[in-house]
Enzyme design. Structure first.
Site, PDB file in Angstrom:
ATOM      1  N   GLY A 188      37.217  46.302  26.677  1.00  0.00           N
ATOM      2  CA  GLY A 188      37.837  45.290  25.957  1.00  0.00           C
ATOM      3  C   GLY A 188      38.199  44.081  26.499  1.00  0.00           C
ATOM      4  N   VAL A 238      44.965  40.954  25.976  1.00  0.00           N
ATOM      5  CA  VAL A 238      45.082  41.624  27.171  1.00  0.00           C
ATOM      6  C   VAL A 238      44.444  41.735  27.989  1.00  0.00           C
ATOM      7  CG1 VAL A 238      46.253  43.653  27.941  1.00  0.00           C
ATOM      8  CG2 VAL A 238      47.167  43.048  25.904  1.00  0.00           C
ATOM      9  N   SER A 256      41.498  40.040  28.559  1.00  0.00           N
ATOM     10  CA  SER A 256      41.005  38.814  29.105  1.00  0.00           C
ATOM     11  C   SER A 256      42.018  38.505  30.220  1.00  0.00           C
ATOM     12  CB  SER A 256      40.640  37.943  28.281  1.00  0.00           C
ATOM     13  OG  SER A 256      41.742  37.533  27.604  1.00  0.00           O
ATOM     14  N   ALA A 283      32.977  45.668  29.199  1.00  0.00           N
ATOM     15  CA  ALA A 283      32.408  46.024  27.973  1.00  0.00           C
ATOM     16  C   ALA A 283      33.198  45.355  26.696  1.00  0.00           C
ATOM     17  CB  ALA A 283      32.488  47.285  27.688  1.00  0.00           C
ATOM     18  N   GLY A 325      55.196  47.115  25.874  1.00  0.00           N
ATOM     19  CA  GLY A 325      54.683  46.064  26.607  1.00  0.00           C
ATOM     20  C   GLY A 325      55.095  45.793  27.868  1.00  0.00           C
ATOM     21  N   ILE A 353      57.743  45.948  29.625  1.00  0.00           N
ATOM     22  CA  ILE A 353      58.900  46.714  30.198  1.00  0.00           C
ATOM     23  C   ILE A 353      58.509  47.903  30.796  1.00  0.00           C
ATOM     24  CG2 ILE A 353      61.294  47.562  29.657  1.00  0.00           C
ATOM     25  CD1 ILE A 353      61.246  46.023  27.026  1.00  0.00           C
ATOM     26  N   GLY A 370      52.709  33.125  14.376  1.00  0.00           N
ATOM     27  CA  GLY A 370      51.698  34.051  15.352  1.00  0.00           C
ATOM     28  C   GLY A 370      52.709  34.946  15.518  1.00  0.00           C
ATOM     29  N   LYS A 400      54.846  54.325  19.268  1.00  0.00           N
ATOM     30  CA  LYS A 400      55.659  54.048  20.589  1.00  0.00           C
ATOM     31  C   LYS A 400      56.762  55.200  20.703  1.00  0.00           C
ATOM     32  CE  LYS A 400      54.631  49.344  20.728  1.00  0.00           C
ATOM     33  NZ  LYS A 400      55.201  47.932  20.336  1.00  0.00           N
TER      34      LYS A 400
END
Lengths: 437, 437
Positions: free
Chosen positions: B13, B17, B19, B46, B135, B137, B188, B206
Site C-alpha cells: 500500500g 500513510v 507513501s 505493492a 493515529g 498517539i 478535507g 477503534k
C-alpha cells in the site's frame, strides 16, 4: 490453570512505592502471570530495618536486611531503595548475575545511567525505568519505542508534582510562595526539606533521563541548567495572569540545529506559558509531558506524577515487560546513545523573555531602556509601561514590562546587567523565559 | 559505520500513510538502523496501480502490483492497504512465512483480530498496530506494556478526528451540523462519503481494539454499541453549553463489576462531558484517550488522530520495534485474551442522562413527568423548566431539562418511551448520556 514457568523476583526497598509493589504483586499474582506468561515469585524484600512501619502488610518471612543472596539467583531485581549507593552496586550485581532490572531511581539513572546501560548491554540484560521519569505516566515506552522511527524536536515537561502544586495554588489563590509551601508541607505534598523539589533538582534528574532517551545522547546531570521556583512571588504570578500567562516549572529538552550541526539544550526553570497551551491546564500535583516530534506532531502525556500506588503501577508494568523478555529469550534492547549530540550551555539557548523593570518616571527613560536592549541584540516585541508611584515631591516610579522576540540567553543576560547598571532602572523585578508558542 | 544485519521490509500500500512511511524509511535510513540495530531494506512496495499519483516520490523500480513474491522472504511486512481483503490474506501469508507484521488496519483488526493474533501466536511472530487506534498517539504500548501490571477500569476516547472537528466547530461557532460538515468536506477534514466517521463506525472499530487490549478480551465489533453524531444539532449544543457541558463523540470502554462477576461495556455515542474535564479541551481534529486505572489513576494521551505523516510516525515506531524483536530473537508477545470477559449489551449499561422535553405548559405536568420517571426507576438529580411559548389562546409550551442520577439504559429508554406516549409531552427533544464525572 496454565502451568507457567516461575520467575524469581527480588525487591530491594519497601518504602511508599516498594510496599505497594509487593502488595500488588501478591494481590494480582494470577492476573500478572497470565499477562507476563510467567509466574512471578516474590522471593524476598531487602529492607534496612525489619521493624520499620510500612504502608501495607508484608509477610515478615520475606523481609531481609541482606540483599546480596537475594540478588544472586533472581531473574528480575526491582530496585526501589533510591539514592546512589548501595543501589548502584546492587543493580550492577544483578545485571552481572543475569537478571533483568526494574528501577524507579532517577537520581541514579541521571548520574550513572551510562555505566548501568553499558553493563546491561555487555550481558544482553534489560533495564526498565518507566517510573523514573514522570511517576505513573507512561512516557519512557512512547519515547523509546513508539517514537523510535520519528525525530523528537522538543519536550516540555511538568515533571515535579510538588512545584506544580505550589505554583498552581499561588496562581489560583493569589497566595505567596512561603505560605503555600508551608501548607503543602502540612498536607504532605512537600517534604520537610523541600530543596530537591523547589530548587529543581528532582526535575533536572528527570530532564536528563528524558533528554538522553529522546535524543539518543548520554546527557550528564551537570549539562542540565537548573533554576528553582523560590524566587517566584505573588507579584510575578499576578503579572503573568494579567498578561495571559501562567508560571510553570518546566523541564525543556530541545534539539537545536545550527551551522555546525545539531546539538541539544536541557534546562529546568520557571517559565511563562500561554493560558491556552495544554500544559497550562495541568493542575495540582499532576504531571504532563508535551512532546513535539517531526512526523507525529504535538503529543501530550498526562497523569499523576508521584504517589506510592501510582508509581507502583509503572513499576509493575516494567516487571511484566521484564518477565516477558526473560521468557521470550534473546537479548535486551540497549539504550541508544549513537547520536551523542553536544549539550550546549544555557548561554547559547534562544527563547523569548519577559523583563519587568521599575524605572524612574522621567522623560527619556523608555528611550534609554530601548537603546540598551537594541545595543544588546535583544529585540522588543511588546512593551507596557504603567506609573506605579506618581512623582510627588520625590521622583515618580514606573513599571515597564518588556516582551522580547527570541534572543540568545547570553545577550539577554548581559543586557539585563547593563539595564541594572544604567542609572535609570531602579530595580529589575523579574526576568522570565516564555515557552510554548 | 556499524555493520548491521539487514532486514527485508515489504510495504503493501502506498496511499497517504504508505507513501510517507516509504519516504521516511528512505530519508532516515541510517538513523533508523542505529535505533533498530538492523538495516531496514525496503525491498518493494505493492500497489494497485503503478501510475497512480502519490504524495511523495517513490522509486519506480520498487513498485509492483504483485504482493505475493514480496511477502515471501520478507522479515517485516507493513500492511497499509486498508480494508478486509486482500489485506487479511496477505497478513496471514506474512505471518506463516515467518515475518513480523506492522499494520494500521483498524477495520481488519476489529473484525479479524483474534484470527490474526492466533496465527501469530502459533508461529511466535508479532503483530504491531500502534497506528490502528488513535493515529500518532502512542496508546497501544501504554495499554499493553506500561499498564500491564495495573487494572484498567475505564477508557474514554475521542478517537475520530473528523467528528471532533465538526462538534468543536459547532460548539465554538454555534453552527449547524450540515453546514460544518459541508465545510469540513471542502477543507478535507471529512470524506465525500462521511458515513464511516459521522455514524461512528470508525470510532467503533477503534473502541473494539482498545477494549480488547485493555480488558484482555476479544471484543467483537458487533459487541460495540454505536451511535453517530448526525442527530446533534445547534439547539443541543447550545443547551449543553448553557449547562456547563460540551458534546463529544466518545468511545467508552468500561469494566463493570456485578454480583455475577466482571463484564465489560464498549460503546460509542455523542455524550455530554463537563467543560472542566480534560477531554473537553480537545479541539479541532485532535484525538485524546483518557484512561482510568486502578493503581495509576487518571492518565490522558493526546495528539493528532490522523494525517499521513503523523500516522506514519506510529508505523515507523512499530517497524523499529519489529526489527529489534527480529534481531533479538525469541518469540513475540501474543495478545492476551485470557480474561475473556462477557460484553454486556447497551441496555444493561448505567450512566447519567440529560433528558430534554417540550411539554404542555399546564398545572400538574411536572408532577406527571416526575411520576413517570420515578415509576421507571430513573432518579432525578436536577430539573430546569422554562416557558418557551406563553399560552396565548392556544396552549403554552414549556421546556423541561432533566439531569438524572445513574440509571440503567434499559429503564431509561422505556421511561422515555412512556414519557413520549404520556399525553403531556409534546416532544422528546433529546436524550444524551453524561460521561466524565
Amino acid at each position: 490453570m496454565t502451568e507457567y514457568r516461575r520467575l524469581r523476583v527480588a525487591l530491594l526497598g519497601a518504602g511508599a512505592v516498594g510496599s505497594q509493589v509487593a502488595a500488588l504483586l501478591r494481590k494480582h499474582g494470577d492476573e500478572l502471570a497470565d499477562r507476563a506468561g510467567a509466574a512471578l515469585d516474590l522471593v524476598g524484600i531487602a529492607v534496612r530495618d525489619l521493624d520499620a512501619p510500612r504502608d501495607t502488610d508484608l509477610p515478615r518471612e520475606l523481609l531481609t536486611t541482606d540483599p546480596e543472596p537475594l540478588i544472586v539467583g533472581a531473574d528480575i531485581v526491582i530496585e526501589l531503595m533510591g539514592g546512589i549507593e548501595p543501589a548502584r552496586t546492587h543493580i550492577l550485581a544483578a545485571i552481572n548475575s543475569g537478571a533483568d532490572v526494574v528501577t524507579a531511581n532517577k537520581a541514579l539513572l541521571a548520574t550513572h545511567g551510562p555505566e548501568i546501560f553499558e553493563a546491561a548491554d555487555q550481558v544482553g540484560a534489560s533495564v526498565y525505568y518507566e517510573a523514573a521519569a514522570a511517576g505513573a505516566i507512561p512516557i519512557i515506552r512512547p519515547l523509546r519505542d513508539s517514537l523510535a522511527g520519528d525525530r523528537v524536536q522538543r519536550i516540555m515537561g511538568i515533571v515535579n508534582g510538588t512545584t506544580n502544586y505550589i505554583l498552581d495554588r499561588m496562581d489560583r489563590e493569589g497566595s505567596e510562595f512561603s505560605d503555600v509551601l508551608a501548607d503543602a508541607q502540612a498536607l504532605g505534598y512537600a517534604e520537610a526539606d523541600p530543596t530537591a523539589d523547589v530548587e529543581g533538582y528532582d526535575a533536572a534528574q528527570k530532564a536528563a533521563i528524558l533528554a538522553s532517551l529522546a535524543f539518543h545522547t548520554a546527557v550528564p546531570l551537570d549539562g542540565v541548567h537548573r533554576e528553582g521556583i523560590t524566587s517566584v512571588d505573588k507579584q510575578m504570578m499576578d503579572a503573568a495572569r494579567h498578561a495571559g500567562y501562567v508560571i510553570k516549572l518546566l523541564a525543556v529538552c530541545e534539539r537545536l540545529t545550527g551551522a555546525d550541526g545539531e546539538s541539544i539544550s536541557v534546562r529546568v526553570y520557571p517559565a511563562l506559558i500561554p493560558r491556552e497551551h495544554p500544559l497550562a491546564s495541568v493542575h495540582g500535583a499532576n504531571n504532563a509531558v508535551f512532546v513535539q516530534a517531526e512526523a507525529a506532531g504535538d503529543l501530550m502525556f498526562y497523569g499523576a506524577g508521584a504517589g506510592g500506588v501510582q508509581t507502583a503501577s509503572a513499576v509493575l508494568g516494567d516487571i511484566v515487560s521484564a518477565a516477558r523478555r526473560h521468557i521470550a529469550g534473546g537479548v535486551g534492547v540497549g539504550e541508544s546513545t549513537r547520536a551523542n549530540l553536544p549539550v550546549v550551555p544555557i548561554g547559547r539557548v534562544t527563547t523569548r523573555y519577559q523583563i519587568t523593570l521599575e524605572v524612574d518616571d522621567e522623560p527619556g527613560v523608555l528611550a534609554t531602556v530601548a537603546g540598551i536592549l537594541s545595543e544588546g541584540r535583544v529585540s522588543i516585541a511588546t512593551v507596557e509601561q504603567t506609573v506605579i508611584r506618581e512623582s510627588n515631591g520625590e521622583p515618580g516610579v514606573a513599571r515597564i514590562v518588556i516582551g522580547t522576540h527570541k534572543a540568545v540567553e547570553q545577550d539577554l543576560s548581559e543586557t539585563v546587567d547593563r539595564l541594572a547598571a544604567s542609572g535609570v532602572v531602579e530595580r529589575v523585578v523579574s526576568v522570565l523565559r516564555v515557552e510554548g508558542n
